[in-house]
Design a protein around this motif. Structure first.
Motif, mmCIF file in Angstrom:
data_model
loop_
_atom_site.group_PDB
_atom_site.id
_atom_site.type_symbol
_atom_site.label_atom_id
_atom_site.label_comp_id
_atom_site.label_asym_id
_atom_site.label_seq_id
_atom_site.Cartn_x
_atom_site.Cartn_y
_atom_site.Cartn_z
ATOM 1 N N MET A 1 -0.626 9.982 3.841
ATOM 2 C CA MET A 1 -1.854 9.401 2.723
ATOM 3 C C MET A 1 -1.582 7.779 3.208
ATOM 4 O O MET A 1 -2.433 7.268 3.083
ATOM 5 N N ILE A 2 -0.636 7.497 3.161
ATOM 6 C CA ILE A 2 0.712 6.300 4.162
ATOM 7 C C ILE A 2 -0.571 5.518 5.003
ATOM 8 O O ILE A 2 -1.288 4.784 5.294
ATOM 9 N N GLY A 3 0.282 6.832 6.250
ATOM 10 C CA GLY A 3 -0.750 6.321 7.355
ATOM 11 C C GLY A 3 -2.133 6.282 7.330
ATOM 12 O O GLY A 3 -2.449 5.000 7.721
ATOM 13 N N TYR A 4 -2.535 7.300 6.999
ATOM 14 C CA TYR A 4 -3.539 7.074 6.213
ATOM 15 C C TYR A 4 -4.580 5.835 5.996
ATOM 16 O O TYR A 4 -5.746 5.550 6.177
ATOM 17 N N LEU A 5 -4.129 5.376 4.360
ATOM 18 C CA LEU A 5 -4.518 4.019 4.173
ATOM 19 C C LEU A 5 -4.517 3.085 4.992
ATOM 20 O O LEU A 5 -5.224 2.007 5.262
ATOM 21 N N VAL A 6 -3.312 2.622 5.458
ATOM 22 C CA VAL A 6 -2.323 1.823 6.044
ATOM 23 C C VAL A 6 -3.907 1.208 7.664
ATOM 24 O O VAL A 6 -4.068 0.294 8.120
ATOM 25 N N MET B 1 1.090 -1.403 0.004
ATOM 26 C CA MET B 1 0.197 -0.149 0.011
ATOM 27 C C MET B 1 1.105 1.258 -0.202
ATOM 28 O O MET B 1 1.083 3.018 -0.554
ATOM 29 N N ALA B 2 1.589 1.258 1.184
ATOM 30 C CA ALA B 2 2.408 2.319 0.825
ATOM 31 C C ALA B 2 3.785 2.770 -0.550
ATOM 32 O O ALA B 2 3.927 3.716 -1.061
ATOM 33 N N ASP B 3 4.305 1.424 -0.856
ATOM 34 C CA ASP B 3 4.952 1.787 -2.329
ATOM 35 C C ASP B 3 3.867 2.522 -3.487
ATOM 36 O O ASP B 3 3.999 2.760 -3.569
ATOM 37 N N VAL B 4 2.483 1.952 -3.552
ATOM 38 C CA VAL B 4 1.910 2.448 -4.655
ATOM 39 C C VAL B 4 1.474 3.991 -4.084
ATOM 40 O O VAL B 4 1.282 4.782 -5.232
ATOM 41 N N LEU C 1 5.567 0.662 9.417
ATOM 42 C CA LEU C 1 6.371 1.384 8.691
ATOM 43 C C LEU C 1 7.444 2.296 9.233
ATOM 44 O O LEU C 1 7.826 3.505 7.801
ATOM 45 N N ASN C 2 7.845 2.290 10.161
ATOM 46 C CA ASN C 2 8.728 3.077 10.600
ATOM 47 C C ASN C 2 9.801 3.244 9.819
ATOM 48 O O ASN C 2 11.238 4.345 9.661
ATOM 49 N N SER C 3 10.428 1.655 9.158
ATOM 50 C CA SER C 3 12.465 1.611 8.247
ATOM 51 C C SER C 3 11.668 2.508 7.099
ATOM 52 O O SER C 3 11.973 3.283 6.339
ATOM 53 N N LEU C 4 10.496 2.367 6.453
ATOM 54 C CA LEU C 4 9.975 3.182 5.560
ATOM 55 C C LEU C 4 9.892 4.256 5.227
ATOM 56 O O LEU C 4 10.618 4.961 4.837
ATOM 57 N N LYS C 5 9.368 4.871 6.467
ATOM 58 C CA LYS C 5 9.347 6.175 6.523
ATOM 59 C C LYS C 5 11.281 6.915 6.373
ATOM 60 O O LYS C 5 11.110 8.177 6.639
#
Length: 452
Positions: free
Chosen positions: A104-109, A85-88, A122-126
């Motif tokens: 937006m990533i947080g909103y969807l997840v 989802m984050a990648d999209v 998602l911390n590492s992604l952030k």
């Protein structure tokens, strides 16, 4: 006056028991139910029946929805679907607006996944995005946290909003709750993102902040941790297909019957019932299972989901019991008449929820307890209509995010994983939740002017 003093005493008991003495909210609400029943002089032979009836009644409406939603969220979490989802979202928004992308990533997840778990996942992604886009870690952390927090408190199938909707008699209108919640949550997330931008040039000042700069994990490395990630269709479908069905079911049930009253109507009404819609979501989540022993993996995910949702179910049931006791007393009419004269209206649920949230820490407890408390009052303060109840859920959600500080586990997740000092976290994260809550409540009030 005595009726109000008893109610204030019960609320004080809930706050002190959960915040100061760390008593579990389930037991606190059950004890509050008994205390309330005896204090208001309910017939002793009826007290147990009222409490057990309220406990079972709310779980009968909403219990399976909470269980199914939690299991789906667990499967999405463990399969790497949240990373997909984050990648999209990154591909859609690019790198031009990093905090907006993170929000937006947080909103969807956080629609299917708890905000605490979502932040950890998602911390590492952030960290990777902040490093790649040359943006402050603090700014990106607050953007992610506030995006997660917004849908966590407003949008079913997150358990808190579901339980609040159930307590207010909206179990068959979750589609409407979702539709309004998505809008209010978007405003709250946007407000949080704007606040996050204030920290664009400020780096974490807590323990481990220096090591953080040297240990940024690349997004591609993060993906490898999960192995082969699911496709976007597989990742999004278990949560968004049920939401679409629930919303279509609500549309089909409109008094004007826009979709007719024949076979299409019957099918959409069936698929739009939350339990049926989430069962379809659960079946779609089977495509996310990775091991060769899919039945075993599925059973493990169910087991983990049940462990996660068990305390939520108990708290929700206890909130139903508390609400049933309050409905059996005269406090609803008495307090409703008083509040009507003051003109507090839609702000009353917000004030109660914000008080509970700020003092005892849990947004879910604030949502459940406040909805149980205000349910008997809605008719007397002019919020008994369907839309009035929906906006009441939103007002409670706004209060349930005001504010996140040291007694809230999410505050510490954000603080520790972002390597902020407590002082910095209060300026960045706690202030962000205050701004989100007030902004969301203003939005709810403006909606009430047009919809009520």
């Amino acid at each position: 006056m005595g009726l109000i003093l008893i109610l204030l005493g019960v609320i004080a008991f809930i706050v002190i028991a959960t915040s100061k003495f760390k008593l579990h909210p389930f037991l606190t609400l059950i004890l509050a139910s008994f205390i309330t029943a005896f204090a208001y002089g309910l017939p002793t032979n009826d007290i147990a029946k009222i409490i057990t009836g309220g406990f079972g009644g709310i779980l009968g409406y909403i219990g399976l929805v909470i269980v199914l939603g939690t299991i789906i969220g667990t499967i999405l979490e463990k399969s790497g679907a949240a990373i997909t989802m984050a990648d999209v979202v990154i591909k859609l928004f690019g790198q031009r607006f990093p905090t907006l992308t993170m929000s937006m990533i947080g909103y969807l997840v956080s629609i299917p996944v708890f905000c605490d778990s979502g932040f950890v996942i998602l911390n590492s992604l952030k960290q990777s995005m902040a490093n790649r886009m040359k943006v402050s870690q603090v700014s990106m952390s607050v953007a992610l946290a506030t995006g997660l927090y917004a849908t966590h408190t407003f949008v079913p199938p997150t358990p808190g909003p579901i339980a609040a909707a159930g307590n207010l008699g909206l179990e068959s209108q979750l589609g409407l709750v979702i539709a309004v919640g998505v809008f209010v949550a978007a405003i709250a997330a946007f407000a949080g993102m704007l606040w996050a931008n204030r920290f664009a040039n400020e780096e974490p000042d807590g323990e481990g902040a220096e090591e953080l700069k040297l240990s940024q994990q690349d997004f591609d490395e993060l993906k490898k941790v999960y192995g082969e990630l699911p496709s976007p269709i597989k990742a999004f479908s278990p949560i968004f297909v049920p939401i679409i069905f629930i919303c279509l079911g609500s549309v089909a049930n409109f008094p004007s019957k826009p979709l007719g009253e024949e076979s299409l109507f019957n099918m959409l009404v069936f698929l739009g019932q939350p339990v049926n819609a989430l069962m379809i979501g659960l079946l779609l989540s089977l495509f996310l299972l990775k091991s060769n022993e899919k039945i075993k993996e599925f059973s493990e995910r169910i087991g983990h989901g049940l462990v996660v949702c068990a305390p939520i179910l108990l708290i929700t049931g206890a909130g139903g019991a508390f609400g049933a006791v309050l409905k059996a007393t005269e406090i609803g009419v008495f307090l409703g008449n008083g509040l009507s004269g003051l003109g507090v209206g839609i702000f009353m649920p917000f004030i109660v929820a914000a008080t509970l949230k700020s003092t005892q820490g849990s947004s879910t407890v604030a949502l459940v307890a406040t909805s149980a408390l205000v349910a008997p009052l809605l008719g007397d303060i002019g919020l008994a209509s369907e839309m009035g109840r929906v906006l009441t859920v939103m007002a409670i959600g706004a209060g349930a995010m005001t504010v996140s500080h040291a007694n809230d586990s999410f505050f510490w997740v954000v603080t520790e994983f972002s390597h902020m000092s407590v002082k910095q976290a209060y300026r960045a994260q706690t202030m962000a939740t205050l701004i989100q809550g007030i902004t969301a409540m203003i939005t709810v009030y403006l909606l009430s002017l047009f919809l009520l």
